[in-house]
Design a protein around this motif. Structure first.
Motif, PDB file in Angstrom:
ATOM      1  N   ALA A  18       0.900   3.911  -6.957  1.00  0.00           N
ATOM      2  CA  ALA A  18       0.663   3.519  -5.569  1.00  0.00           C
ATOM      3  C   ALA A  18      -0.819   3.274  -5.315  1.00  0.00           C
ATOM      4  O   ALA A  18      -1.672   4.041  -5.761  1.00  0.00           O
ATOM      5  CB  ALA A  18       1.192   4.607  -4.624  1.00  0.00           C
ATOM      6  N   GLN A  19      -1.102   2.204  -4.580  1.00  0.00           N
ATOM      7  CA  GLN A  19      -2.478   1.818  -4.284  1.00  0.00           C
ATOM      8  C   GLN A  19      -2.862   2.285  -2.880  1.00  0.00           C
ATOM      9  O   GLN A  19      -2.097   2.134  -1.924  1.00  0.00           O
ATOM     10  CB  GLN A  19      -2.628   0.300  -4.374  1.00  0.00           C
ATOM     11  N   LYS A  20      -4.067   2.851  -2.729  1.00  0.00           N
ATOM     12  CA  LYS A  20      -4.549   3.302  -1.427  1.00  0.00           C
ATOM     13  C   LYS A  20      -5.214   2.184  -0.637  1.00  0.00           C
ATOM     14  O   LYS A  20      -5.312   2.248   0.589  1.00  0.00           O
ATOM     15  CB  LYS A  20      -5.530   4.463  -1.599  1.00  0.00           C
ATOM     16  N   GLU A  21      -5.684   1.159  -1.338  1.00  0.00           N
ATOM     17  CA  GLU A  21      -6.313   0.030  -0.651  1.00  0.00           C
ATOM     18  C   GLU A  21      -6.118  -1.225  -1.481  1.00  0.00           C
ATOM     19  O   GLU A  21      -5.952  -1.161  -2.704  1.00  0.00           O
ATOM     20  CB  GLU A  21      -7.796   0.283  -0.405  1.00  0.00           C
ATOM     21  N   LEU A  26       0.820  -1.204   0.000  1.00  0.00           N
ATOM     22  CA  LEU A  26       0.000   0.000   0.000  1.00  0.00           C
ATOM     23  C   LEU A  26       0.854   1.255   0.000  1.00  0.00           C
ATOM     24  O   LEU A  26       1.888   1.328   0.657  1.00  0.00           O
ATOM     25  CB  LEU A  26      -0.940   0.012   1.210  1.00  0.00           C
ATOM     26  N   MET A  27       0.399   2.256  -0.768  1.00  0.00           N
ATOM     27  CA  MET A  27       1.015   3.582  -0.839  1.00  0.00           C
ATOM     28  C   MET A  27       2.432   3.552  -1.404  1.00  0.00           C
ATOM     29  O   MET A  27       3.232   4.446  -1.151  1.00  0.00           O
ATOM     30  CB  MET A  27       1.022   4.250   0.544  1.00  0.00           C
ATOM     31  N   LYS A  28       2.765   2.532  -2.192  1.00  0.00           N
ATOM     32  CA  LYS A  28       4.073   2.465  -2.839  1.00  0.00           C
ATOM     33  C   LYS A  28       3.928   2.018  -4.288  1.00  0.00           C
ATOM     34  O   LYS A  28       3.132   1.131  -4.605  1.00  0.00           O
ATOM     35  CB  LYS A  28       4.993   1.493  -2.088  1.00  0.00           C
ATOM     36  N   GLN A  29       4.736   2.669  -5.162  1.00  0.00           N
ATOM     37  CA  GLN A  29       4.760   2.247  -6.551  1.00  0.00           C
ATOM     38  C   GLN A  29       5.433   0.883  -6.666  1.00  0.00           C
ATOM     39  O   GLN A  29       6.228   0.498  -5.817  1.00  0.00           O
ATOM     40  CB  GLN A  29       5.511   3.264  -7.408  1.00  0.00           C
TER      41      GLN A  29
END
Length: 240
Positions: free
Chosen positions: A75-78, A22-25
């Motif tokens: 980056a994904q939030k969930e 989560l929150m990372k490319q």
């Protein structure tokens, strides 16, 4: 992971596996190999273009050579349900003129028309969790586990000394309080005895003065009172 093969290109791997956090490319790559004896142009598409960055997304692969394509996921939030991704990629390839470059590629080259062969290869996206537990625990983890084990298995050994120490401290505190109270009481009694002694001395002095004025018959009374006074004072001082 096995790859795919078409008329023009051999593509490795057959799936795009992105390390998911989560929150990372996250990035992965695929290799396009030209297995023909002529130039091949390619184009990479995706069902979710806002989510991915493809470099290069178009190009020309010379005969017998390869081209590496890097795909970066934003980056994904969930996390998706069950870590399943529905995104897909499509690699299109066509024969190009010898000497062709990237500038010569246009969208019309990949249109399916009579007499033109357009190879298409689909790749699905999979997520690989990056929070898997380590097979070998780190030193700090071993220390923590050992400490936890010692606590679990040493409860019966260490609980009793702690209880005894606590009980001993409480007993000592109670005894100290009692001793302080006793000293205070004795001090008060001593001060009271001193005051009574001073008062008796004053009364004795008055009697002595009066006896000197009167007849000698008071001498016996004076001696009796002095004796009683001495007994009382001695008794009080003995108690303190």
């Amino acid at each position: 992971m096995s790859g795919g093969s078409g008329s023009f290109l051999e593509i490795q791997p057959s799936e795009l596996a992105f390390p998911f956090e989560l929150m990372k490319q996250s990035s992965c790559s695929m290799t396009l190999t030209n297995k023909t004896d002529h130039y091949v142009a390619f184009k990479v598409k995706t069902t979710n273009p806002k989510q991915y960055c493809v470099r290069p997304n178009i190009g020309v692969v010379l005969p017998g050579l390869t081209c590496d394509v890097t795909v970066t996921m934003q980056a994904q939030k969930e996390a998706p349900p069950d870590m399943q991704c529905k995104d897909k990629f499509l690699v299109q390839s066509v024969a190009a003129e010898n000497g062709a470059t990237t500038q010569d590629i246009n969208a019309a080259m990949f249109n399916k028309e009579p007499g033109r062969v357009v190879d298409e290869f689909k790749l699905r996206v999979i997520y690989v969790p990056t929070t898997t537990p380590s097979a070998i625990p780190e030193e700090s983890e071993l220390g923590s586990s050992a400490h936890s084990f010692a606590q679990e298995n040493g409860t019966h050994h260490f609980a009793m000394p702690q209880s005894v120490s606590r009980s001993s401290a409480e007993s000592t505190k109670e005894k100290s309080s009692e001793a302080t109270s006793m000293i205070s009481k004795l001090t008060e009694e001593k001060m009271s005895a001193i005051q009574q002694n001073q008062k008796l001395r004053q009364e004795l002095e008055l009697l002595r003065k009066e006896s000197s004025k009167n007849s000698g018959s008071f001498s016996i009374t004076f001696l009796i009172i002095a004796g009683i006074l001495g007994i009382v004072v001695g008794y009080i001082l003995k108690r303190t």
